[in-house]
Design a protein around this motif. Structure first.
Motif, PDB file in Angstrom:
ATOM      1  N   ASN A 202       0.826  -1.199   0.000  1.00 29.94           N
ATOM      2  CA  ASN A 202       0.000   0.000   0.000  1.00 29.94           C
ATOM      3  C   ASN A 202       0.863   1.253   0.000  1.00 29.94           C
ATOM      4  O   ASN A 202       2.002   1.254   0.480  1.00 29.94           O
TER       5      ASN A 202
ATOM      6  N   ASN B 245      -0.564   3.204   5.189  1.00 28.66           N
ATOM      7  CA  ASN B 245      -1.256   2.288   6.102  1.00 28.66           C
ATOM      8  C   ASN B 245      -1.510   2.946   7.444  1.00 28.66           C
ATOM      9  O   ASN B 245      -0.658   3.687   7.952  1.00 28.66           O
TER      10      ASN B 245
ATOM     11  N   GLY C   7      -5.745   0.718   4.750  1.00 30.74           N
ATOM     12  CA  GLY C   7      -4.667   0.928   3.792  1.00 30.74           C
ATOM     13  C   GLY C   7      -5.195   1.524   2.498  1.00 30.74           C
ATOM     14  O   GLY C   7      -6.364   1.348   2.148  1.00 30.74           O
TER      15      GLY C   7
END
Length: 594
Positions: free
Chosen positions: A3, A6, A26
């Motif tokens: 991601n 997060n 995320g």
């Protein structure tokens, strides 16, 4: 793929009030996420924690190395000593920024009517907002974070912005109460409430469906919210045809959920009741000229509104929409012609200003001193405290000073006081400003049973479609023109430059905001291929639904077998990805068939 950003078990409180509690989320590259929730429930706080402007109380926020974030705040960070050119375009000359199509489009749409060499210090609030948005969109960011980006944008600019954001490769997180915009842009909807964040796949319509399904399992204390959600879902399914462009399995689920829900309002019954209260004559504008400064807004215009009419007015910023409301209310007088109100008219107007409330008054005492009980169209009585609860005023808020309320809370209170006065003609000027979606649902529900004549000026396309029965436009030709196909027709006429033969081009955004271009008729072979694709996709989606049901059952069965759970989770993730790809393919094929 990792991601971009997060949140891991993040909590954040102000004083003793927790706004976020153990939130883990995320954001992946390219994802477009909408955030909804009541005013004050922590939407902006979530954005600020996410972007590092606020530290979490507990938990951790991590970002991909080198992540570039662009943030549009509710305020602005423009330097008053700069010109618009310096603040937005880093001082580029016209030939430099105009040479790039992307830059040129953003400037022409968002800065239409704003001279680039004007000093920032002389701009209005709306102009400053559009400059801030333009400056952000001209940047190159991996993640853009937008807090109420549609504020101060007209219908055309909102449509253009939606198109622009869908085409951008950046990930996006947006807080907005504009439900049409959420539906048009977002792939995920996050709801912030009670310190938690619930994630729903899809835009606003999918969010309402999923939430209504969850609400069927809720306790009796949530019955009113359940009914509101189901009513909203019923309207989404029975609303404009464009809203039915959803995969068939979702349509089936929605129909099953709302099969016993009546239409939002009985139009004929409300009109009958309105006729009894108002008489036949309500508002007649006859051969009127309306002049503001050097501009002629209306010229020999005639417009008649009867009992129970529910109309929306659209037009570019500066077209004269608020002035037309003031003409009806008597705050402005026509330069020629006349405006007549029926003898039984009891008119109230909601303006865009918030300074008509006593800042030292307190919420419940002020309401009770004005009216303790109000009646609905069906004769039911609603107490002042019940109305306050419906509009989100409970607990300590009942004794709060008006001056200590937030802008959104004052807007809610202003609306409530207006409705308690029991008018039979309502003029609403941008009523959705500063209101959260839950409050908009309550207002729409109230208006569904309100039997008077309603005139709404709004850039909120969803609200217009939801509460009005016809849309009229100020197209720059001195008239108030009816649009049988509503906002879609307005955008087409603006984009085509046609309004009964000639359109006053007052904004550059009409060239960029056409979201409803007529499609050429597709050929037989292409149509057959599209039908085959739709059939194939729907069969596969049905199979995926069965697989997901079976796997979810296995999750419960093997709750303690963590190795098995990891395998099931991977399968569910793969099915979810495949389903998303299939839904996109389904939508593309269905567009060919429309």
């Amino acid at each position: 793929m990792a991601n971009l950003l997060n949140l891991e078990r993040v909590s954040k409180s102000y004083g003793v009030r927790p706004l976020l509690t153990d939130v883990s989320l995320g954001i992946a590259a390219g994802e477009r996420i909408g955030i909804v929730g009541r005013n004050g429930d922590g939407k902006t706080t979530l954005l600020e924690v996410m972007t590092g402007l606020e530290e979490p109380g507990t938990g951790r926020v991590s970002q991909q190395r080198g992540l570039l974030i662009g943030y549009l705040h509710q305020g602005d960070e423009l330097e008053d000593s700069h010109t618009v050119r310096e603040a937005v375009l880093a001082g580029l000359d016209d030939h430099q920024w105009a040479a790039d199509f992307r830059t040129r489009e953003i400037v022409e749409v968002l800065l239409a009517g704003v001279a680039l060499d004007r000093p920032v210090t002389g701009l209005s609030g709306g102009e400053r907002r559009r400059c801030s948005l333009a400056a952000l969109l001209l940047g190159d960011h991996d993640l853009i974070v937008l807090d109420e980006p549609t504020n101060h944008l007209d219908v055309e600019a909102v449509a253009w912005l939606a198109q622009h954001l869908v085409k951008r490769p950046s990930a996006m997180v947006v807080v907005t109460h504009d439900r049409w915009f959420l539906d048009e842009v977002c792939q995920w909807t996050w709801e912030v409430h009670d310190g938690v964040v619930d994630a729903y796949e899809g835009g606003y319509a999918a969010f309402v469906l999923a939430k209504a399904e969850r609400s069927r399992q809720a306790s009796a204390s949530e019955i009113r919210r359940q009914n509101l959600a189901r009513k909203e879902l019923a309207w989404l399914r029975r609303g404009p045809p464009a809203r039915t462009s959803k995969p068939k399995f979702r349509i089936d689920a929605a129909n099953a959920l709302i099969e016993d829900v009546p239409p939002p309002r009985d139009r004929l019954e409300l009109q009958k009741f309105a006729t009894q209260r108002l008489g036949k004559d309500v508002i007649d504008i006859e051969d009127a000229d309306l002049v503001r400064g050097e501009r002629t807004l209306l010229e020999h215009a005639t417009w008649r509104l009867g009992p129970g009419d529910r109309v929306g007015i659209v037009g570019v910023n500066g077209a004269g929409k608020s002035s037309v409301l003031n003409l009806i209310s008597g705050a402005l007088q026509p330069a020629a012609g006349k405006v007549k109100l029926g003898r039984t008219v009891a008119l109230r107007q909601l303006t865009q200003q918030l300074d008509d409330l006593d800042p030292d008054g307190r919420v419940l005492p002020m309401v009770e001193s004005f009216r303790r009980v109000t009646k609905t169209a069906d004769g039911n009585e609603i107490t002042a405290s019940s109305m306050l609860e419906r509009f989100g005023f409970t607990g300590d808020k009942l004794t709060t000073r008006i001056g200590d309320l937030s802008g959104g809370e004052r807007r809610r209170f202003q609306l409530l006081m207006l409705l308690l006065d029991e008018p039979n003609v309502l003029l609403l000027d941008e009523p959705t400003n500063d209101l959260d979606i839950d409050t908009l649902n309550v207002l729409e529900d109230f208006l569904d049973g309100w039997p008077g004549t309603l005139v709404v000026v709004s850039h909120d396309r969803y609200f217009l479609e939801r509460v009005t029965d016809s849309v009229w436009a100020l197209l720059g030709d001195g008239q108030i023109s009816m649009l049988p196909r509503g906002v879609d027709e307005y955008l087409e006429r603006r984009a085509g430059g046609l309004a009964s033969g000639q359109l006053d081009v007052g904004s550059a955004s009409q060239q960029a905001a056409d979201t409803s271009v007529s499609k050429a008729k597709v050929g037989g072979a292409e149509e057959r291929a599209a039908r085959k694709a739709v059939s194939r996709i729907e069969k596969r989606l049905a199979k995926i639904t069965e697989l997901e049901t079976r796997l979810n059952a296995e999750v419960l069965e093997h709750a303690q077998d963590y190795e098995r759970l990891a395998g099931i989770s991977a399968q569910l993730s793969a099915l979810s990805t495949e389903k998303g790809d299939l839904e996109l393919e389904w939508l593309e094929a269905s567009e060919v068939l429309e």
